[in-house]
Design an enzyme around this catalytic site. Structure first.
Site, short mmCIF file in Angstrom:
data_model
loop_
_atom_site.label_atom_id
_atom_site.label_comp_id
_atom_site.label_asym_id
_atom_site.label_seq_id
_atom_site.Cartn_x
_atom_site.Cartn_y
_atom_site.Cartn_z
N LYS A 11 0.92 -1.30 -0.03
CA LYS A 11 0.03 -0.08 -0.09
C LYS A 11 0.86 1.28 0.10
O LYS A 11 2.07 1.34 0.50
CB LYS A 11 -0.86 0.09 1.39
CG LYS A 11 -0.51 0.03 2.60
CD LYS A 11 0.21 1.33 3.04
CE LYS A 11 0.86 1.43 4.40
NZ LYS A 11 1.84 2.44 4.65
N PRO A 100 9.33 -5.14 -0.26
CA PRO A 100 10.56 -4.50 0.73
C PRO A 100 10.05 -4.41 2.11
O PRO A 100 9.08 -4.14 2.25
CB PRO A 100 11.12 -3.19 0.24
CG PRO A 100 10.61 -2.90 -1.27
CD PRO A 100 9.21 -3.76 -1.44
N VAL A 101 11.05 -4.98 3.12
CA VAL A 101 10.84 -4.91 4.61
C VAL A 101 11.11 -3.62 5.01
O VAL A 101 12.15 -2.89 4.71
CB VAL A 101 11.60 -6.06 5.22
CG1 VAL A 101 11.32 -6.02 6.62
CG2 VAL A 101 11.34 -7.50 4.45
N ALA A 102 10.04 -3.19 6.05
CA ALA A 102 10.22 -1.87 6.81
C ALA A 102 10.59 -0.88 5.80
O ALA A 102 11.27 0.06 6.00
CB ALA A 102 11.53 -1.93 7.88
N ALA A 106 3.91 -1.41 4.27
CA ALA A 106 3.01 -2.48 4.92
C ALA A 106 3.10 -3.88 4.58
O ALA A 106 2.18 -4.70 4.53
CB ALA A 106 1.67 -2.09 5.06
N SER A 109 2.16 -6.52 7.15
CA SER A 109 0.61 -6.61 7.21
C SER A 109 0.04 -7.24 6.13
O SER A 109 -0.85 -7.98 6.41
CB SER A 109 0.08 -5.32 7.46
OG SER A 109 0.68 -4.46 8.37
N ASP A 142 -2.60 -2.09 9.89
CA ASP A 142 -2.76 -2.18 8.57
C ASP A 142 -3.26 -3.38 7.99
O ASP A 142 -3.26 -3.60 6.78
CB ASP A 142 -1.36 -1.76 7.84
CG ASP A 142 -0.80 -0.25 8.06
OD1 ASP A 142 -1.89 0.41 8.67
OD2 ASP A 142 0.16 -0.19 7.81
P1 ATP Z 1 4.31 -0.42 8.19
O1 ATP Z 1 4.09 0.67 7.13
O2 ATP Z 1 3.02 -1.46 8.31
O3 ATP Z 1 4.42 0.24 9.55
P2 ATP Z 1 6.61 -1.32 7.12
O4 ATP Z 1 5.84 -1.48 5.73
O5 ATP Z 1 7.34 0.09 7.28
O6 ATP Z 1 5.39 -1.23 8.00
P3 ATP Z 1 7.11 -4.08 7.31
O7 ATP Z 1 7.72 -4.78 6.22
O8 ATP Z 1 5.62 -4.43 7.52
O9 ATP Z 1 7.22 -2.68 7.31
O10 ATP Z 1 7.98 -4.73 8.49
C1 ATP Z 1 7.79 -4.13 9.77
C2 ATP Z 1 8.80 -5.20 10.80
O11 ATP Z 1 7.86 -6.24 10.95
C3 ATP Z 1 10.09 -5.62 10.13
O12 ATP Z 1 11.09 -4.87 10.72
C4 ATP Z 1 10.05 -6.85 10.45
O13 ATP Z 1 11.11 -7.40 11.45
C5 ATP Z 1 8.56 -7.29 10.95
N1 ATP Z 1 8.06 -8.36 10.37
C6 ATP Z 1 7.27 -9.52 10.93
N2 ATP Z 1 6.58 -10.23 10.19
C7 ATP Z 1 7.21 -9.69 8.68
C8 ATP Z 1 6.72 -10.24 7.61
N3 ATP Z 1 6.13 -11.34 7.26
N4 ATP Z 1 7.26 -9.37 6.64
C9 ATP Z 1 7.86 -8.38 6.81
N5 ATP Z 1 8.43 -7.89 8.10
C10 ATP Z 1 7.89 -8.51 9.31
#
Ligand code: ATP
Length: 326
Positions: A11, A100-102, A106, A109, A142
């Site tokens: 998102k 990508p993570v973090a 989201a 989520s 989210d």
């Molecule tokens: P948001 O915008 O929802 O706050 P984000 O998109 O910035 O989050 P995510 O990719 O959702 O970040 O990851 C946030 C943290 O959640 C990561 O640092 C990771 O350690 C933890 N996490 C737990 N499960 C997962 C998963 N399945 N995929 C990604 N991260 C995960």
């Protein structure tokens, strides 16, 4: 072997208005979510023991145990329906990450929402969309939107989701950054910036649209943005994109200023940090412009990599079911 796969979208927040922190430390939000054609796939398989395997983009920084948001979602589903819902002692969860993570997209989520719809299908638990939404709200703010997808207004912590009327398809370029940003760290930086700059005319960050100054009033839905979404005209929507977390994200990762400036220089109709960042999202005029913009941003060396995507897209969707039930 019995397995079900769900596909789940990333998102971007077209509006992210953040109120002051409450007594519990959480901020009251008014946000407009928009699901993008950047997907993770979550496969659940009946097994002897529980396990989580993650492959793809950023897999190494994702927890594999019960802390994984997909595993937490499955635990919440079992809790809601009862342990008898399981058809085997364990569940193997496999996540193929493209989000990508973090990164402010989201992805975690999304994986939680994917695990919910996939295990609901695998076990024949029969939870309605509304019931899944109630379980989702217990997992994370989210997750409800990742179930619904499309374009939707989020209130409270973003967990009270109402689909919005939106016309047309929008073309976006996402610029992925080298680093990650932790969502709590960005909210904390937002509070510090607001406390330090209360009463001053400019909150800084230098990125133009989407920046907020001083202490916040109660967040309000931007009705001009909602009208632009109904018109389906990206030229109307672009200038109305806003993100109260943008100055905080830029303060923690100052090179985002160059990324946002490069998008504007190459004619993006709107340039914004996605959620808590550090991904930047650029609204293009159409598909051809998105391709040009992606090439220009990649060439400018202002990000790790780019992706051309469209929105809105559907929420978590089962894409493969056991052949005996397909
Ligand atoms: P948001 O915008 O929802 O706050 P984000 O998109 O910035 O989050 P995510 O990719 O959702 O970040 O990851 C946030 C943290 O959640 C990561 O640092 C990771 O350690 C933890 N996490 C737990 N499960 C997962 C998963 N399945 N995929 C990604 N991260 C995960």
């Amino acid at each position: 072997m019995t397995a079900v796969t769900a596909r789940v979208p990333a998102k971007v927040n077209l509006q992210l208005s953040v109120g002051p922190p409450g007594a519990d430390g959480y901020h009251d939000l008014v946000t407009v979510f928009h699901a993008l054609s950047l997907f993770d796939d979550v496969t659940v398989t009946s097994a002897d023991t529980d396990s989580v395997v993650v492959t793809g983009e950023g897999a190494r920084s994702v927890p594999l145990g019960p802390d994984n948001l997909a595993a937490r979602a499955v635990a919440a589903l079992v809790n809601a329906v009862g342990p008898g819902v399981r058809d085997a002692p364990g569940l193997a969860i496999e996540i193929r990450k493209r989000i990508p993570v973090a990164a402010g997209l989201a992805g975690g989520s999304a994986d939680a929402a994917g695990a919910l719809v996939a295990s609901n299908e695998l076990w024949g638990a029969g939870l309605s969309h509304q019931e899944l939404t109630e379980v989702a709200a217990r997992v994370g703010s989210d997750v409800g939107f990742a179930l619904v997808g499309g374009t939707a207004v989020g209130l409270g912590r973003g967990d009270r989701v109402t689909p919005a009327l939106a016309a047309g398809t929008y073309h976006w370029v996402l610029a992925f950054a080298d680093g990650q940003l932790s969502t709590p760290a960005v909210y904390a930086a937002c509070d510090r910036l607001r406390a330090g700059r209360a009463g001053q005319p400019d909150a800084g960050g230098g990125a133009g649209a989407g920046e907020a100054a001083g202490p916040p009033g109660p967040p309000q839905l931007n009705t001009a943005l909602m009208a632009a979404l109904r018109s389906g005209d990206p030229a109307e929507l672009g200038p109305l994109l806003s993100n109260d977390l943008q100055p905080a994200a830029v303060s923690l990762l100052p090179r985002l200023r160059q990324t946002l400036a490069a998008g504007r220089e190459h004619g993006a109709l709107g340039s914004i940090v996605s959620g808590s960042g550090p991904t930047c999202a650029f609204l293009a005029r159409d598909g051809a412009h998105a391709r040009d913009l992606a090439v220009a941003l990649a060439g400018a060396g202002v990000c790790r990599t780019v992706a051309s995507v469209t929105g809105p897209t559907p929420g978590a969707t089962v894409i493969s079911v056991p052949s005996t039930r397909a």
